[in-house]
Design an enzyme around this catalytic site. Structure first.
Site, PDB file in Angstrom:
ATOM      1  N   GLY A 132       0.638  -1.216  -0.333  1.00  0.00           N
ATOM      2  CA  GLY A 132       0.531   0.200   0.080  1.00  0.00           C
ATOM      3  C   GLY A 132       1.017   1.347  -0.202  1.00  0.00           C
ATOM      4  O   GLY A 132       0.648   2.299   0.383  1.00  0.00           O
ATOM      5  N   CYS A 141     -27.879  -9.249 -15.623  1.00  0.00           N
ATOM      6  CA  CYS A 141     -27.371  -9.037 -17.455  1.00  0.00           C
ATOM      7  C   CYS A 141     -28.705  -9.445 -18.532  1.00  0.00           C
ATOM      8  O   CYS A 141     -29.048 -10.357 -18.393  1.00  0.00           O
ATOM      9  CB  CYS A 141     -25.668  -9.594 -17.452  1.00  0.00           C
ATOM     10  SG  CYS A 141     -25.825  -9.531 -18.856  1.00  0.00           S
ATOM     11  N   CYS A 149     -27.280 -12.923 -20.748  1.00  0.00           N
ATOM     12  CA  CYS A 149     -26.294 -14.371 -19.197  1.00  0.00           C
ATOM     13  C   CYS A 149     -26.661 -14.061 -18.700  1.00  0.00           C
ATOM     14  O   CYS A 149     -27.022 -15.282 -17.597  1.00  0.00           O
ATOM     15  CB  CYS A 149     -24.441 -13.854 -18.953  1.00  0.00           C
ATOM     16  SG  CYS A 149     -24.379 -13.172 -17.805  1.00  0.00           S
ATOM     17  N   CYS A 160     -23.543  -7.131 -17.902  1.00  0.00           N
ATOM     18  CA  CYS A 160     -22.579  -7.250 -17.546  1.00  0.00           C
ATOM     19  C   CYS A 160     -21.158  -6.258 -18.098  1.00  0.00           C
ATOM     20  O   CYS A 160     -20.727  -5.869 -19.515  1.00  0.00           O
ATOM     21  CB  CYS A 160     -21.968  -8.203 -17.834  1.00  0.00           C
ATOM     22  SG  CYS A 160     -22.599  -9.463 -17.339  1.00  0.00           S
ATOM     23  N   CYS A 198     -19.589 -12.724 -19.376  1.00  0.00           N
ATOM     24  CA  CYS A 198     -20.482 -12.855 -19.683  1.00  0.00           C
ATOM     25  C   CYS A 198     -20.804 -13.679 -20.901  1.00  0.00           C
ATOM     26  O   CYS A 198     -21.493 -14.561 -20.832  1.00  0.00           O
ATOM     27  CB  CYS A 198     -20.798 -10.954 -20.433  1.00  0.00           C
ATOM     28  SG  CYS A 198     -22.923 -10.756 -21.155  1.00  0.00           S
TER      29      CYS A 198
END
Lengths: 269, 287, 360
Positions: free
Chosen positions: B37, B246, B249, B271, B277
């Site tokens: 970080g 979606c 899908c 998606c 997807c």
């Protein structure tokens, strides 16, 4: 805090002063702002530093609050565990932690001591969040408590200080500092720029808080009335030096040094 | 996708950067991995793509990629958005590496603004493109001061911002690039991924590298490291949910893009992760 | 049924095709040659070299041609090319005092040793578009003025003032200056790094900042002590040889500003300095750079920082037009996912707001 520079370990906290300043000197080029200033401050004691503008009292405060590095001298503070540390021998992290928790600084202009664009509640809660408070409700509750203590309507907790009167801003600044229960508060003309009646209310509040919380404080002011109301002891500065010090009433009612006599005589009764 | 060719574009070193530069960047990456970080400054180079368009991610990828790697590049979750195409072509040309649009087939995934829905594995590296690396930049413009704040773990002002949001709106109003605490020590910006993706960073099996070319910083989250989105205990971090699934899908667990399909404002949700997807659709079709 | 948008690759290929056509323009029009750009757009070449940080006139001309005349785009091309160049050696500092000068002026003295040499300058032209000159074939090759060879030496104005102790000596820097292109900039940055940053910084940005100081945003009372444009030798000192070898000559423009004097408790007042340097004849750049250099020395000279031109982080982080252009233009990239996140949020907030209203 292992990275502090330590001197004497006090046997009991009350044998050592909370703050001891020895031989403080500060120059700006050729101008001598502080010359050989020394004093001690004990827990729960309010020390007034009075003098005209140019006396060096603000420079003294800036050195003691670590905003300026003195050219000579020592500033020793007794930590919560009894050890004594010198302010400029400490590491920067240790010093910053001190500033954020054990010390408070109330600026003359509240704008210098507040985040104007952020709500009153956030201003008060900041110190708590800085040391790890993570419960919004509790932080907010704490902030509300302190607003009440400094006599600000709790309903204004979400308002930014930009919308507050001068007196309210000053009271908010006080709350922001006291929320971390500091043992020492430094104040620079805390009532400067406020109406007389507002001043009176603020002084009453300060006096009450200092006594209730057992705060030690250094109050820098040119106003002898403020000094008399708040301070147990007084030091008088002139041209960078302390010319007289003693109990407030003694210094104001029976000044010894000619400059003090001049100061006292010049205030309108 | 394109078959990897072994040649490199006219006279350039493998993956464009010279070996000294790659070594310099790898050193920065190692330091970053050692301090999760923490933003490591590095001497970012001018690349043939503009600053602000992924040069940090590109330099990181160029420094770690080898001839046997398989690279996936996405932008907004899709492989065929123009900038993803441009970057993929850059590596195809200068490194001749194999490329793919299947997350599960990639060894390196370079991404802008999304984490793939398909969970990543230990043998994968994800490289994020970062515009502004400093999480406190909007609170404090000065770099000298923010560096000090990180050194002292002085993150109070960040929490003040969150407090303000809750006081004013009842919730934190950061929707993307949501700040996180890495390994319990450093405050980090995950890049403008939607907060929906933040949980994927926590204890990820893959190595996560972050490159900011213009701002000249590299940071990293090693595998299996804790990444916690900032919140209050009584206002915990939450992710978005949709009322739709979606349209292609049927997924209801992925980030959905809103598509306006006609001039009367009809909308569809699909998606954002095109590979995810497509895989789901293939599975459904097989059933 | 909705089909996801595809065809990004073909779109890009087509865009490149269009770009090539637009770059060439009408084919009846003769193609620009590199030599034409180098010779007749010399100041554009100079700017691209300066901000691209590579002294190579032909390369800069190529970049300008490829960039269709967009100089920031050309600068970008040069910088990207620079990334691929290995660092073979570091030259000795160039000696502008030994330059063979084509221009040398000073605003601080009416006359001075070596005189005021005007050189090829726009300064005293009347800015009237000359339709004759600018017509195709209109450039009449004028015969150059016959001036006597300057036999007099041209000592620096700052040296002349320095002899009397009137100007501060050149501030000492580190023995080995850092290299901005090899190490990332950290703040506070010393003067050598600041000057490197300014030298390759955007001329427009520096011009505006320099201008701002003149308009009162931290005014520092500048005087153009000396402006020099000329050719200097570039030397390297290979370790195996132990003596310097000249590897070429470059043209540079240099500006030494004489600024607001300063004294202290211990020292009598002296003028202070600002410095600017650029490749080729980028005189305006060198002058603006000198103004900004002086402004950025505020801290070291004990001046209060009150204006943007004095603010190191503000100036140095934003002076690079390659970085600026990239980030500003990156807004054109798709941001629809983060926008979607904002849409979700704003809808949620609005629902809450209208519910709250309805409840009242």
């Amino acid at each position: 805090m292992n990275d502090l520079s330590l001197t004497d370990v006090a046997a009991t906290p009350y044998e050592t002063p909370l703050l001891r300043v020895s031989g403080l000197c500060k120059n700006f080029g050729a101008v001598v702002a502080c010359r050989n200033v020394s004093f001690a401050l004990w827990p729960g004691e309010v020390l007034g530093v009075v003098g005209e503008s140019g006396s060096g009292k603000t420079t003294l405060l800036n050195c003691v609050s670590a905003r300026l590095q003195p050219d000579a001298g020592r500033i020793e503070f007794q930590l919560r565990d009894g050890r004594v540390a010198e302010l400029f021998e400490m590491s920067e992290p240790a010093r910053r932690m001190l500033m954020r928790t054990d010390w408070g600084i109330v600026h003359q202009n509240p704008r210098d001591g507040l985040r104007l664009g952020v709500s009153a509640g956030a201003n008060v809660g900041e110190r708590l969040m800085a040391v790890g408070a993570r419960h919004y409700g509790e932080i907010r509750g704490n902030a509300a408590d302190w607003l009440r203590k400094v006599e600000i309507e709790v309903a204004r907790i979400d308002d930014p200080p930009r919308t507050f009167s001068g007196g309210m801003q000053q009271r908010l600044q006080i709350a922001r500092n006291l929320v971390s229960r500091p043992r020492l508060v430094l104040m620079d003309e805390p009532t400067g720029g406020l109406d007389v009646s507002v001043q009176a209310r603020l002084l009453d509040l300060l006096r009450g808080l200092c006594s209730e919380l057992g705060l030690a404080a250094i109050v820098v002011t040119h106003d002898l009335g403020v000094a008399r109301l708040l301070a147990h002891r007084l030091t008088v500065m002139r041209r960078g030096e302390i010319v007289e010090s003693g109990l407030t009433d003694q210094v104001l009612d029976d000044p010894q040094h000619p400059y003090t006599q001049l100061l006292v005589a010049s205030i309108l009764q | 996708m394109s078959e990897g060719e072994e040649q490199t574009a006219g006279g350039y070193n493998f993956a464009y950067l010279d070996e000294q530069t790659k070594r310099m960047i790898r050193r920065a990456i190692l330091k970053a991995v050692a301090i999760p970080g923490y933003q490591v400054p590095f001497a970012s180079r001018e690349m043939p793509l503009p600053f602000g368009w992924g040069t940090g991610g590109i330099q990181v990828t160029a420094s770690i990629i080898g001839p046997n790697d398989r690279l996936k590049v996405i932008d907004q979750g899709a492989d065929d958005t123009t900038n993803a195409v441009s970057i993929r072509q850059f590596f195809a040309k200068t490194a001749g590496v194999a490329t793919t649009d299947r997350t599960s087939h990639a060894s390196i995934v370079q991404t802008r603004h999304r984490i793939p829905e398909t969970p990543l594995r230990e043998d994968q590296i994800i490289v994020y493109q970062v515009p502004i690396p400093e999480p406190m930049r909007w609170l404090e413009q000065r770099e000298a001061e923010t560096r000090r704040m990180h050194a002292l773990a002085d993150y109070g002002p960040m929490y003040v911002r969150l407090y303000e949001d809750i006081a004013q709106f009842g919730r934190v109003t950061t929707a993307y690039d949501y700040p996180v605490m890495v390994n319990g020590r450093y405050l980090m910006r995950p890049s403008p991924i939607p907060k929906f993706d933040n949980p994927k960073m926590n204890m990820s099996a893959a190595l996560q590298l972050f490159g900011a070319g213009r701002e000249k910083r590299i940071y990293a989250v090693p595998p299996y490291t804790s990444v916690k989105s900032l919140d209050f205990t009584d206002h915990p971090f939450t992710i978005e949910r949709w009322d739709n699934s979606c349209a292609i899908c049927g997924a209801n667990d992925s980030f959905l893009d809103e598509v306006i399909t006609d001039d009367r404002g009809s909308r569809l949700f699909v998606c954002s992760d095109t590979d995810y997807c497509r895989q789901r659709r293939a599975v459904k079709a097989a059933e | 049924m909705y089909v996801a948008v595809k065809g990004g690759e073909r779109a890009i290929a087509a865009a490149h095709q269009l770009l090539a056509e637009a770059r060439r323009g009408k084919t009846e029009v003769p193609e620009l040659t590199l030599a034409q750009i180098e010779e007749q757009l010399a100041l554009a070449v100079d700017r691209v070299m300066t901000e691209g940080s590579v002294y190579d006139r032909e390369l800069a001309a190529r970049a300008i041609k490829q960039a269709r005349g967009d100089l920031i785009e050309a600068i970008f091309l040069l910088r990207a090319y620079r990334t691929t160049l290995p660092r073979l050696a570091v030259s000795l500092p160039i000696d502008t005092g030994a330059a063979s000068l084509k221009r040398r002026i000073s605003a601080t003295f009416k006359d001075l040793p070596g005189g005021q040499l005007l050189g090829p300058t726009f300064d005293y032209t009347h800015r009237l578009i000359d339709f004759g000159l600018t017509a195709d074939g209109g450039s009449v090759t004028p015969s150059p003025p016959s001036a006597p060879e300057p036999s007099e030496a041209m000592p620096r104005v700052s040296g002349l003032l320095g002899e009397e102790g009137l100007i501060e000596p050149n501030p000492a820097g580190e023995a080995e200056p850092g290299d901005l292109t090899r190490e990332p900039l950290e703040f506070p940055a010393d003067r050598a790094l600041r000057l490197q940053n300014l030298a390759r910084g955007d001329e427009g940005f520096l011009l505006a900042l320099g201008y701002s100081t003149q308009r009162g945003y931290a005014r520092n009372h500048p005087f153009a002590g000396e402006i020099r444009i000329g050719e200097v030798e570039v030397e390297i000192m290979p370790a195996e040889l132990g003596f310097p070898v000249v590897i070429g000559e470059i043209t540079v423009s240099e500006c030494e500003m004489v600024n607001q004097f300063k004294g202290s408790a211990t020292a009598p007042p002296q003028f202070t300095r600002g410095y600017g340097l650029a490749f080729g004849e980028c005189e305006r750049k060198a002058i603006a750079m000198a103004l900004v250099d002086r402004a950025l020395r505020a801290k070291e000279l004990g001046e209060e920082v009150i204006a943007p031109a004095q603010d190191q982080e503000f100036v140095l982080s934003q002076s690079d037009n390659v970085e600026a252009s990239g980030f500003v233009q990156h807004l054109k990239l798709p941001h629809y996912v983060d926008f979607q996140a904002e849409l979700n949020l704003i809808r949620r907030l609005r629902t809450r707001a209208t519910e709250a209203d309805a409840a009242e």
